[in-house]
Design a protein around this motif. Structure first.
Motif, PDB file in Angstrom:
ATOM      1  N   HIS A 135      15.497  -0.846  61.871  1.00  0.00           N
ATOM      2  CA  HIS A 135      15.873  -2.010  62.684  1.00  0.00           C
ATOM      3  C   HIS A 135      15.776  -1.685  64.177  1.00  0.00           C
ATOM      4  O   HIS A 135      15.278  -2.491  64.961  1.00  0.00           O
ATOM      5  CB  HIS A 135      17.302  -2.450  62.364  1.00  0.00           C
ATOM      6  N   ALA A 136      16.271  -0.511  64.575  1.00  0.00           N
ATOM      7  CA  ALA A 136      16.252  -0.136  65.995  1.00  0.00           C
ATOM      8  C   ALA A 136      14.814  -0.026  66.509  1.00  0.00           C
ATOM      9  O   ALA A 136      14.499  -0.487  67.612  1.00  0.00           O
ATOM     10  CB  ALA A 136      16.996   1.175  66.196  1.00  0.00           C
ATOM     11  N   LYS A 137      13.948   0.543  65.712  1.00  0.00           N
ATOM     12  CA  LYS A 137      12.540   0.673  66.098  1.00  0.00           C
ATOM     13  C   LYS A 137      11.898  -0.719  66.240  1.00  0.00           C
ATOM     14  O   LYS A 137      11.184  -0.989  67.214  1.00  0.00           O
ATOM     15  CB  LYS A 137      11.804   1.507  65.044  1.00  0.00           C
ATOM     16  N   PHE A 138      12.163  -1.604  65.281  1.00  0.00           N
ATOM     17  CA  PHE A 138      11.656  -2.977  65.302  1.00  0.00           C
ATOM     18  C   PHE A 138      12.203  -3.725  66.525  1.00  0.00           C
ATOM     19  O   PHE A 138      11.459  -4.377  67.263  1.00  0.00           O
ATOM     20  CB  PHE A 138      12.069  -3.662  63.991  1.00  0.00           C
ATOM     21  N   ARG A 139      13.513  -3.597  66.757  1.00  0.00           N
ATOM     22  CA  ARG A 139      14.166  -4.245  67.904  1.00  0.00           C
ATOM     23  C   ARG A 139      13.523  -3.787  69.216  1.00  0.00           C
ATOM     24  O   ARG A 139      13.162  -4.597  70.066  1.00  0.00           O
ATOM     25  CB  ARG A 139      15.652  -3.896  67.898  1.00  0.00           C
ATOM     26  N   ASP A 140      13.366  -2.486  69.370  1.00  0.00           N
ATOM     27  CA  ASP A 140      12.822  -1.941  70.618  1.00  0.00           C
ATOM     28  C   ASP A 140      11.352  -2.313  70.813  1.00  0.00           C
ATOM     29  O   ASP A 140      10.937  -2.660  71.913  1.00  0.00           O
ATOM     30  CB  ASP A 140      12.995  -0.428  70.662  1.00  0.00           C
ATOM     31  N   LYS A 141      10.577  -2.243  69.749  1.00  0.00           N
ATOM     32  CA  LYS A 141       9.144  -2.534  69.839  1.00  0.00           C
ATOM     33  C   LYS A 141       8.890  -3.961  70.320  1.00  0.00           C
ATOM     34  O   LYS A 141       7.943  -4.227  71.064  1.00  0.00           O
ATOM     35  CB  LYS A 141       8.487  -2.308  68.481  1.00  0.00           C
ATOM     36  N   HIS A 142       9.760  -4.893  69.876  1.00  0.00           N
ATOM     37  CA  HIS A 142       9.537  -6.307  70.184  1.00  0.00           C
ATOM     38  C   HIS A 142      10.583  -6.874  71.155  1.00  0.00           C
ATOM     39  O   HIS A 142      10.668  -8.096  71.310  1.00  0.00           O
ATOM     40  CB  HIS A 142       9.477  -7.120  68.890  1.00  0.00           C
ATOM     41  N   ALA A 143      11.355  -5.993  71.784  1.00  0.00           N
ATOM     42  CA  ALA A 143      12.367  -6.394  72.767  1.00  0.00           C
ATOM     43  C   ALA A 143      13.272  -7.504  72.230  1.00  0.00           C
ATOM     44  O   ALA A 143      13.532  -8.504  72.919  1.00  0.00           O
ATOM     45  CB  ALA A 143      11.703  -6.812  74.085  1.00  0.00           C
ATOM     46  N   LEU A 144      13.739  -7.332  71.002  1.00  0.00           N
ATOM     47  CA  LEU A 144      14.621  -8.336  70.399  1.00  0.00           C
ATOM     48  C   LEU A 144      15.965  -8.315  71.107  1.00  0.00           C
ATOM     49  O   LEU A 144      16.498  -7.247  71.420  1.00  0.00           O
ATOM     50  CB  LEU A 144      14.769  -8.084  68.895  1.00  0.00           C
ATOM     51  N   ASN A 145      16.515  -9.491  71.340  1.00  0.00           N
ATOM     52  CA  ASN A 145      17.749  -9.628  72.109  1.00  0.00           C
ATOM     53  C   ASN A 145      18.918 -10.120  71.253  1.00  0.00           C
ATOM     54  O   ASN A 145      19.804 -10.813  71.737  1.00  0.00           O
ATOM     55  CB  ASN A 145      17.514 -10.543  73.311  1.00  0.00           C
ATOM     56  N   PHE A 146      18.897  -9.768  69.992  1.00  0.00           N
ATOM     57  CA  PHE A 146      19.980 -10.095  69.071  1.00  0.00           C
ATOM     58  C   PHE A 146      20.028  -8.974  68.026  1.00  0.00           C
ATOM     59  O   PHE A 146      19.040  -8.290  67.797  1.00  0.00           O
ATOM     60  CB  PHE A 146      19.770 -11.460  68.406  1.00  0.00           C
ATOM     61  N   PRO A 147      21.178  -8.781  67.379  1.00  0.00           N
ATOM     62  CA  PRO A 147      21.314  -7.688  66.420  1.00  0.00           C
ATOM     63  C   PRO A 147      20.600  -7.954  65.090  1.00  0.00           C
ATOM     64  O   PRO A 147      20.529  -9.083  64.611  1.00  0.00           O
ATOM     65  CB  PRO A 147      22.823  -7.597  66.178  1.00  0.00           C
ATOM     66  N   LEU A 148      20.116  -6.871  64.518  1.00  0.00           N
ATOM     67  CA  LEU A 148      19.572  -6.873  63.162  1.00  0.00           C
ATOM     68  C   LEU A 148      20.594  -6.157  62.283  1.00  0.00           C
ATOM     69  O   LEU A 148      21.098  -5.093  62.651  1.00  0.00           O
ATOM     70  CB  LEU A 148      18.219  -6.152  63.130  1.00  0.00           C
ATOM     71  N   LEU A 149      20.898  -6.744  61.140  1.00  0.00           N
ATOM     72  CA  LEU A 149      21.943  -6.225  60.264  1.00  0.00           C
ATOM     73  C   LEU A 149      21.344  -5.556  59.035  1.00  0.00           C
ATOM     74  O   LEU A 149      20.373  -6.049  58.460  1.00  0.00           O
ATOM     75  CB  LEU A 149      22.878  -7.354  59.837  1.00  0.00           C
ATOM     76  N   VAL A 150      21.968  -4.449  58.641  1.00  0.00           N
ATOM     77  CA  VAL A 150      21.534  -3.667  57.491  1.00  0.00           C
ATOM     78  C   VAL A 150      22.228  -4.177  56.231  1.00  0.00           C
ATOM     79  O   VAL A 150      23.456  -4.167  56.149  1.00  0.00           O
ATOM     80  CB  VAL A 150      21.865  -2.166  57.694  1.00  0.00           C
ATOM     81  N   ASP A 151      21.435  -4.595  55.258  1.00  0.00           N
ATOM     82  CA  ASP A 151      21.952  -5.028  53.948  1.00  0.00           C
ATOM     83  C   ASP A 151      21.181  -4.246  52.881  1.00  0.00           C
ATOM     84  O   ASP A 151      20.496  -4.815  52.040  1.00  0.00           O
ATOM     85  CB  ASP A 151      21.767  -6.541  53.793  1.00  0.00           C
ATOM     86  N   ALA A 152      21.291  -2.905  52.958  1.00  0.00           N
ATOM     87  CA  ALA A 152      20.488  -2.020  52.118  1.00  0.00           C
ATOM     88  C   ALA A 152      20.666  -2.277  50.629  1.00  0.00           C
ATOM     89  O   ALA A 152      19.706  -2.188  49.863  1.00  0.00           O
ATOM     90  CB  ALA A 152      20.807  -0.558  52.444  1.00  0.00           C
ATOM     91  N   ASP A 153      21.875  -2.609  50.214  1.00  0.00           N
ATOM     92  CA  ASP A 153      22.124  -2.865  48.786  1.00  0.00           C
ATOM     93  C   ASP A 153      21.975  -4.346  48.446  1.00  0.00           C
ATOM     94  O   ASP A 153      22.260  -4.760  47.336  1.00  0.00           O
ATOM     95  CB  ASP A 153      23.501  -2.340  48.376  1.00  0.00           C
ATOM     96  N   HIS A 154      21.555  -5.133  49.405  1.00  0.00           N
ATOM     97  CA  HIS A 154      21.300  -6.582  49.302  1.00  0.00           C
ATOM     98  C   HIS A 154      22.473  -7.384  48.742  1.00  0.00           C
ATOM     99  O   HIS A 154      22.285  -8.499  48.235  1.00  0.00           O
ATOM    100  CB  HIS A 154      19.991  -6.886  48.547  1.00  0.00           C
ATOM    101  N   LYS A 155      23.690  -6.882  48.877  1.00  0.00           N
ATOM    102  CA  LYS A 155      24.861  -7.599  48.365  1.00  0.00           C
ATOM    103  C   LYS A 155      25.126  -8.893  49.137  1.00  0.00           C
ATOM    104  O   LYS A 155      25.512  -9.903  48.546  1.00  0.00           O
ATOM    105  CB  LYS A 155      26.102  -6.703  48.397  1.00  0.00           C
ATOM    106  N   ILE A 156      24.906  -8.867  50.439  1.00  0.00           N
ATOM    107  CA  ILE A 156      25.141 -10.078  51.233  1.00  0.00           C
ATOM    108  C   ILE A 156      24.028 -11.096  50.942  1.00  0.00           C
ATOM    109  O   ILE A 156      24.292 -12.280  50.783  1.00  0.00           O
ATOM    110  CB  ILE A 156      25.247  -9.755  52.733  1.00  0.00           C
TER     111      ILE A 156
END
Length: 172
Positions: free
Chosen positions: A93-114
């Motif tokens: 997520h951090a790499k994606f955020r930085d590469k595209h200058a995203l200005n909002f948080p990306l959340l980790v849902d690794a177990d896809h429970k949410i």
């Protein structure tokens, strides 16, 4: 009873329906791209745009994230906060955020429970191969914590404008 197109079976065979408009939004506490935690309960009083996407830095997901990035000034006018959610880890997520200058948080849902709670974890069929994964979808949660609008099977083009229009209706 939801149709098969509106629900999917979990490993245990139980139905996982889409969350419905008007329902209380399922609570979550997820790690962000910078390692901090975000809890839905901490956002009460503000509209929340929660969008689920399959994978960081893929063409459709990048286009969608950049559209939300570019819409931030308009989103801020309605005091809305945006969160992108996928099963990718915080480093991705951090790499994606930085590469595209995203200005909002990306959340980790690794177990896809949410994603499962919202109904975004679905059976997908790609070239005849069935698998489980995130179906691109967005949930607008009002300031009281209720689901105000659900977009299933999102088409990226123009989706940011649909969300802005729904936010305008919320504040009207």
């Amino acid at each position: 009873m939801p149709s098969d197109s509106d629900s999917t079976r979990t490993k245990e065979g139980a139905q996982t329906p889409w969350i419905e408009e008007g329902a209380k939004a399922p609570a979550f506490s997820l790690t962000t791209d910078d390692g901090s935690k975000v809890r839905l309960s901490d956002l009460k009083g503000r509209p929340v745009v929660l969008y689920f996407y399959p994978k960081d830095d893929t063409p459709g997901c990048t286009k969608e994230a950049c559209a939300f990035r570019d819409a931030q000034p308009k989103l801020a006018q309605s005091d809305a906060v945006v969160f992108g959610v996928s099963p990718d880890d915080a480093a991705s997520h951090a790499k994606f955020r930085d590469k595209h200058a995203l200005n909002f948080p990306l959340l980790v849902d690794a177990d896809h429970k949410i994603a499962e709670k919202y109904g975004a974890w679905r059976e997908k069929n790609l070239y005849g191969k069935k698998s489980m994964g995130i179906q691109r979808s967005t949930f607008l949660i009002n300031a009281e914590g209720k689901v105000a609008k659900v977009w299933k099977r999102v088409s990226v083009d123009g989706h940011d404008e649909q969300v802005l229009a729904a936010l305008a209706e919320l504040s009207a």
